[in-house]
Design an enzyme around this catalytic site. Structure first.
Site, PDB file in Angstrom:
ATOM      1  N   SER A 189      -8.899  10.820 -48.600  1.00 22.84           N
ATOM      2  CA  SER A 189      -7.802  11.878 -49.345  1.00 22.84           C
ATOM      3  C   SER A 189      -6.606  10.844 -49.370  1.00 22.84           C
ATOM      4  CB  SER A 189      -8.791  13.517 -49.232  1.00 22.84           C
ATOM      5  OG  SER A 189      -7.786  14.143 -49.871  1.00 22.84           O
ATOM      6  N   ASP A 343     -14.624  15.971 -58.152  1.00 26.24           N
ATOM      7  CA  ASP A 343     -13.619  15.646 -57.871  1.00 26.24           C
ATOM      8  C   ASP A 343     -12.427  15.315 -58.100  1.00 26.24           C
ATOM      9  OD1 ASP A 343     -11.565  15.195 -55.686  1.00 26.24           O
ATOM     10  OD2 ASP A 343     -12.785  13.595 -55.160  1.00 26.24           O
ATOM     11  N   HIS A 373     -15.015  17.183 -53.504  1.00 32.70           N
ATOM     12  CA  HIS A 373     -13.743  16.301 -52.769  1.00 32.70           C
ATOM     13  C   HIS A 373     -14.164  17.133 -51.311  1.00 32.70           C
ATOM     14  CE1 HIS A 373     -10.348  14.312 -52.154  1.00 32.70           C
ATOM     15  NE2 HIS A 373      -9.704  15.496 -51.596  1.00 32.70           N
TER      16      HIS A 373
END
Ligand SMILES: *[C@@H]1O[C@H](CO)[C@@H](O)[C@H](O)[C@H]1NC(C)=O
Length: 399
Positions: A189, A343, A373
């Site tokens: 991320s 995501d 995600h």
């Protein structure tokens, strides 16, 4: 209707509002996702409410809450765990206990949390690093960095970069028994964003002689220029990381001034002077056909030059590594990219795969069709166990 049934009805509506989320058929354990999401949604509404009252920045409320999830550095039967500092930046170090004749491989790991949250001490990251060290018989350095809203770009980038450079010195590598030819950088991320950014920066650094062997970008955020790509449109309300949250996080990386967030939300923040950068994040030319289906590319509406002058960070390649030129990308090591279908950041990862391939970099894409995600972070999902394996196997073969 009696008073009791009235209250029950209200409660039912609230529960339905917080818990029930329509999800695609192919996701595993939908009820678990809904419960995690209900929890996050409730907490985020509370944090936003507290912020509205003027007490606490909502990210600070999140931070406080997450601090209960931090664990001390505790060694176990297989791995020695210690906290240390590299160039004044706190890191957590994992060294396997079993005897090794040869020098070990090493992973320099950068945690996620949207540039606002997280730390190497979070239970989820502690477990991931411990597990990686044990499974690969490798040294793992899990770095911290200062966070927004207190600190803004480029502090995060510089902390990670300085910590990595400290690690890549002969003396430090020797201390941990690391083979200088077998070092990789990995992150998820916002950590994937920082990983890509520091690995690119290292290519031009005359002080560093070591060449990294690989990089891993796990559902990375790679560009804030176009926040309306197909994955943003399709997943804008998907649990865990809805569009409103990622836009807030991106903007907090650069400033606490909410005008940037507002402009980003309507995708009107890139000034016309920077239009040449859009080719590097143009999903119309960079996404594989099947991900473009049902979407029509619209050139963005240009935003105010004032905003970009005040907060130039969002156009900076150190914050948006997808904006690097092709000749820069050519020098990158073999790369593993993991993307998830559900995501908002999916297209960032997919576009980077195309760009890296075009530049001749060896890329492995693991696109998780039923993923969302954060799948590698949430301990309670079965999908986490499933998707850790290909990542670790790839590291084992390529590092
Ligand atoms: C994006 O790509 C499409 C198709 O390749 C092209 O027509 C368009 O002009 C590009 N837009 C920008 C802003 O680069």
């Amino acid at each position: 209707m009696g008073r009791k049934s009235f209250y029950l009805l209200i409660l039912g509506v609230l529960v339905a509002y917080y818990i029930y989320t329509p999800l695609p058929d192919n996701v595993e354990e939908p009820w678990k996702i809904m419960c995690v999401n209900a929890f996050l949604k409730t907490f985020s509404h509370l944090a936003t409410f507290v912020e509205l009252l003027g007490f606490n920045h909502c990210m600070d409320s999140f931070k406080f809450f997450l601090s209960f999830e931090e664990v001390p550095p505790t060694s176990d039967e297989t791995v020695t765990v210690t906290d240390s500092t590299f160039n004044n930046i706190p890191v957590r170090v994992y060294v396997p206990k079993r005897k090794s004749e040869a020098l070990r491989r090493a992973i320099f790991y950068i945690h996620g949390g949207g540039w606002c949250l997280g730390s190497a001490a979070l239970r989820i990251y502690d477990q991931l690093s411990r597990w990686t060290a044990d499974r690969l018989d490798a040294v793992v350095i899990s770095t911290n960095y200062r966070l927004a809203p207190k600190y803004h770009f480029p502090v995060h980038f510089e902390d990670v970069y300085n910590s990595l450079k400290w690690f890549l010195r002969k003396k430090v590598l020797a201390k941990y028994g690391v083979n200088p030819q077998r070092i990789g950088v990995s992150g998820d991320s916002a950590g994937g964003n920082l990983a890509a950014a520091v690995v690119q920066q290292l290519l031009d650094d005359p002080d560093v002689k070591i060449k990294l062997k690989i990089q891993c970008l796990i559902y990375p955020a790679l560009q804030p220029l176009d926040l309306a790509s197909p994955s943003y449109q399709e997943n804008s309300h998907f649990p865990i990381l809805p569009k409103a949250l990622i836009v807030r996080l991106w903007s907090e990386y650069f400033t606490t001034d909410r005008s940037l967030e507002k402009a980003m939300h309507s995708n009107q923040h890139v000034p016309v002077e920077s239009s040449h950068l859009l080719q590097f994040a143009n999903w119309s030319s960079l996404l594989p056909e099947r991900f473009k289906k049902g979407h029509v590319y619209k050139s963005p509406t240009y935003g105010s030059s004032e905003l970009a002058k005040k907060y130039p960070g969002f156009l900076d390649v150190r914050a948006a590594p997808l904006l690097a030129e092709d000749n820069k990308l050519r020098g990158l090591p073999p790369t593993y990219v993991m993307t998830c279908q559900y995501d908002v950041l999916r297209d960032d990862g997919l576009m980077s795969v195309t760009r890296l391939q075009n530049a001749g970099v060896q890329v492995t894409l693991n696109h998780v069709e039923d993923g969302f995600h954060g799948v590698l972070a949430f301990l309670i999902f079965k999908i986490k166990k499933r998707e850790l394996n290909p990542y670790i196997s790839w590291l084992n073969e390529n590092l």
